[in-house]
Design a protein around this motif. Structure first.
Motif, PDB file in Angstrom:
ATOM      1  N   THR A   4       0.690  -0.887   0.339  1.00  0.00           N
ATOM      2  CA  THR A   4      -0.322   0.041  -0.247  1.00  0.00           C
ATOM      3  C   THR A   4       0.845   1.501   0.308  1.00  0.00           C
ATOM      4  O   THR A   4       1.041   2.222  -0.960  1.00  0.00           O
ATOM      5  N   ALA A   5       1.422   1.539   0.787  1.00  0.00           N
ATOM      6  CA  ALA A   5       2.180   2.605   1.150  1.00  0.00           C
ATOM      7  C   ALA A   5       3.504   3.109  -0.403  1.00  0.00           C
ATOM      8  O   ALA A   5       3.880   4.126  -0.943  1.00  0.00           O
ATOM      9  N   SER A   8       0.953   3.888  -3.187  1.00  0.00           N
ATOM     10  CA  SER A   8       0.694   5.253  -2.602  1.00  0.00           C
ATOM     11  C   SER A   8       2.121   6.445  -3.521  1.00  0.00           C
ATOM     12  O   SER A   8       1.978   6.997  -4.173  1.00  0.00           O
ATOM     13  N   LEU A  11       1.907   6.377  -6.631  1.00  0.00           N
ATOM     14  CA  LEU A  11       1.293   7.258  -7.407  1.00  0.00           C
ATOM     15  C   LEU A  11       1.107   9.209  -7.291  1.00  0.00           C
ATOM     16  O   LEU A  11       0.782  10.022  -7.951  1.00  0.00           O
ATOM     17  N   TYR A  12       2.245   8.986  -6.304  1.00  0.00           N
ATOM     18  CA  TYR A  12       2.141  10.670  -5.796  1.00  0.00           C
ATOM     19  C   TYR A  12       3.324  10.978  -6.915  1.00  0.00           C
ATOM     20  O   TYR A  12       3.265  12.228  -7.497  1.00  0.00           O
TER      21      TYR A  12
END
Length: 143
Positions: A4-5, A8, A11-12
Motif C-alpha cells: 500500500t505504501a 501510494s 501514485l504521488y
C-alpha cells in the motif's frame, strides 16, 4: 502494508511527473497567453507534491516539520501565481491593479513570515506530534 505504501508513493511520484511535464510543455509554448505563468503554477504544485512525499518518508519529527514548512510555503505562494496566470491568460486589466497586487503580495509575505516564525510561536499549527496510524507516520498538530 508495504505494498500500500509503495502504491501510494508511485501514485504521488507519477502525478508529480505529470505536473512537471505539463510545466515543461507550457514553458515551451511561450507564444500562448499565460503559458509562462501556468508553467510556474504547475512547477509550484510539483514542488508542493515533492515536499509532501519527502515529508511522508521523513523518519523524525524535526525533518517532517522542515518539509511541512516548505510544503506550506509553496501553498502560500499559490494564490499569487493563480491570480497572475488568470490575469495573463484572460488578458484582463485589473481595476486598481496596484492595490490588488499590493494586498495579495503583502498577505503572502506576512503568511510566509508567520510560517517561518510559527516554529517559535505555535500560532498556525499548534504543537506537532507524529501519529502512527496507517501506511505512513502522520504529522499532526495538537491545537
Amino acid at each position: 502494508m508495504y505494498s500500500t505504501a509503495l502504491v501510494s508513493l508511485i501514485l504521488y511520484i507519477s502525478c508529480t511527473c505529470v505536473i512537471i511535464a505539463a510545466s515543461i510543455i507550457a514553458w515551451q509554448r511561450q507564444s500562448v497567453n499565460g503559458s509562462n505563468q501556468f508553467a510556474l503554477l504547475a512547477l509550484n504544485q510539483a514542488m508542493w507534491s515533492i515536499f509532501f512525499v519527502i515529508e511522508l518518508l521523513s523518519p523524525t519529527i524535526e525533518t517532517k516539520l522542515f518539509w511541512d514548512s516548505l510544503h506550506w510555503m509553496t501553498a502560500a505562494i499559490y494564490p499569487i501565481l493563480l491570480l497572475w496566470f488568470g490575469v495573463e491568460f484572460c488578458q484582463v486589466e485589473l481595476r486598481r491593479s496596484n492595490l490588488v497586487w499590493s494586498v495579495v503580495g503583502t498577505t503572502t509575505v506576512l503568511f510566509l513570515i508567520l510560517i517561518i516564525l510559527d516554529r517559535y510561536l505555535n500560532l498556525l499549527r499548534g504543537f506537532p506530534l507524529v501519529r502512527i496510524s496507517g501506511v505512513f507516520p502522520d504529522l499532526v498538530y495538537d491545537l
